[in-house]
Design a protein around this motif. Structure first.
Motif, short mmCIF file in Angstrom:
data_model
loop_
_atom_site.label_atom_id
_atom_site.label_comp_id
_atom_site.label_asym_id
_atom_site.label_seq_id
_atom_site.Cartn_x
_atom_site.Cartn_y
_atom_site.Cartn_z
N VAL A 1 0.77 -1.14 -0.17
CA VAL A 1 0.07 0.01 -0.16
C VAL A 1 0.85 1.27 -0.06
N ALA A 2 1.92 1.43 0.83
CA ALA A 2 2.99 2.43 0.89
C ALA A 2 3.48 2.47 -0.51
N GLY A 3 3.98 1.33 -1.15
CA GLY A 3 4.62 1.62 -2.40
C GLY A 3 3.47 2.01 -3.40
N CYS A 4 2.28 1.72 -3.50
CA CYS A 4 1.34 2.28 -4.21
C CYS A 4 1.24 3.89 -4.28
N HIS A 5 0.90 4.22 -2.89
CA HIS A 5 0.89 5.58 -2.55
C HIS A 5 2.19 6.48 -3.10
N ALA A 6 3.15 5.88 -2.97
CA ALA A 6 4.60 6.38 -3.31
C ALA A 6 4.38 6.43 -4.88
N MET A 7 3.97 5.53 -5.70
CA MET A 7 3.87 5.30 -7.30
C MET A 7 2.98 6.33 -7.64
N CYS A 8 1.83 6.49 -7.12
CA CYS A 8 0.54 7.37 -7.45
C CYS A 8 0.95 8.84 -7.24
N SER A 9 1.77 9.02 -6.13
CA SER A 9 2.20 10.69 -5.77
C SER A 9 3.49 11.10 -6.54
N GLY A 10 3.82 9.96 -7.33
CA GLY A 10 5.06 10.64 -8.26
C GLY A 10 6.36 10.25 -7.49
N HIS A 11 6.64 9.70 -6.40
CA HIS A 11 7.73 9.48 -5.56
C HIS A 11 8.39 8.04 -5.63
N ALA A 12 7.67 7.46 -6.62
CA ALA A 12 8.33 5.91 -6.87
C ALA A 12 8.33 5.67 -8.52
N PRO A 13 8.79 6.22 -9.46
CA PRO A 13 9.03 6.16 -10.81
C PRO A 13 9.32 4.63 -11.26
N THR B 1 2.82 -2.87 -11.79
CA THR B 1 1.61 -3.24 -12.64
C THR B 1 0.58 -3.71 -11.64
N TRP B 2 0.97 -4.73 -10.70
CA TRP B 2 -0.10 -5.13 -9.86
C TRP B 2 -0.58 -3.89 -8.87
N LEU B 3 0.14 -3.23 -8.38
CA LEU B 3 -0.39 -2.07 -7.51
C LEU B 3 -1.33 -1.24 -8.06
N ASN B 4 -1.33 -1.21 -9.51
CA ASN B 4 -2.16 -0.05 -10.41
C ASN B 4 -3.77 -0.68 -9.84
N LEU B 5 -4.11 -1.65 -9.67
CA LEU B 5 -5.22 -1.99 -8.82
C LEU B 5 -5.98 -1.37 -7.92
N LEU B 6 -4.81 -0.65 -7.10
CA LEU B 6 -5.04 0.14 -5.92
C LEU B 6 -5.32 1.63 -6.23
N ARG B 7 -4.97 1.91 -7.55
CA ARG B 7 -4.87 3.29 -7.58
C ARG B 7 -6.11 4.12 -7.55
N ARG C 1 -9.33 8.19 -3.95
CA ARG C 1 -10.41 8.55 -2.89
C ARG C 1 -9.62 9.14 -1.64
N VAL C 2 -8.48 9.14 -1.41
CA VAL C 2 -7.64 9.53 -0.31
C VAL C 2 -6.90 10.99 -0.47
N THR C 3 -6.73 11.63 -1.59
CA THR C 3 -5.97 12.37 -1.94
C THR C 3 -6.30 13.85 -1.01
#
Length: 216
Positions: free
Chosen positions: A115-127, A138-144, A149-151
């Motif tokens: 979950v933390a990795g997805c947050h980092a990816m979606c917020s641009g901190h884990a390119p 690719t898997w964590l995109n399911l949680l995008r 919803r929490v931004t």
């Protein structure tokens, strides 16, 4: 390949031998019955791969009681027969249509690295996770959708909120499987969402009517 495949580490061999000499020996008839008669688990639990989430211990489960599927961040994809996420979908199909489990449980947890990795990816901190070569990304995109919803929450609350969103999104996606919905509509199965706090040992249960997680 041969030069890389090694014998099991000695500490694991010792643990196995201890289990075989005690737990197995004391319950030999039960294990043989399980082997002969097959499994009849009452529940399927979809949990995270995280080694700190000890599902069987948490619920005091015996062998043969739970059908457990683990993946990164306890995610379930939508029903997509022509999609790429077949491992989890196959496990759900087998549990519902073949094993006919009575309960289908999604179990999230605190301090989830996925979950933390997805947050980092979606917020641009884990390119690196956005690279096409990243299986994890690719898997964590399911949680995008959960990130979206929490931004509006304070930054320090977003990851915890996403842990709960991971459970909710998985529950929502399970409802897109025709055989899951059929089992639910026929009252042959119930659906449950949980989040476990590792440090506190607490367990939260999702209440669909209030859209809230409450400690059990």
């Amino acid at each position: 390949m041969r030069e890389h495949v090694k014998p099991l580490p000695s500490y694991l061999v010792g643990r196995y031998q201890g289990w075989h000499a005690t737990s197995y020996a004391e319950n030999r008839a039960w294990y043989r019955r399980l082997a002969d008669e097959g499994q009849r688990p009452r529940s399927m639990i979809i949990a995270c791969c995280d080694s700190r989430v000890h599902v069987s211990s948490m619920f005091g489960a015996d062998q043969g009681e739970f059908f457990i599927h683990r993946n990164i961040a306890n995610l379930v994809p939508e029903f997509t027969p022509d999609g790429d996420h077949h491992g989890t979908s196959a496990a759900v199909e087998y549990a519902v249509t073949s094993l006919k489990v009575a309960h289908l449980i999604v179990l999230g947890h605190s301090n989830c690295g996925g979950v933390a990795g997805c947050h980092a990816m979606c917020s641009g901190h884990a390119p690196e996770l956005e690279e096409k070569s990243s299986f994890v990304g690719t898997w964590l995109n399911l949680l995008r959708p959960g990130y979206e919803r929490v931004t509006e929450l304070p930054a320090e609350e977003q990851v915890l909120a996403m842990e709960r969103e991971a459970v909710k999104i998985s529950l929502e996606n399970l409802m897109t499987f025709p055989f899951v919905r059929e089992a639910l509509d026929a009252d042959r199965m119930t659906l449950h969402g949980l989040r476990h706090d590792i440090g506190e040992g607490t367990l939260e249960q999702y209440d669909a009517e209030t859209d809230r997680f409450e400690v059990i």
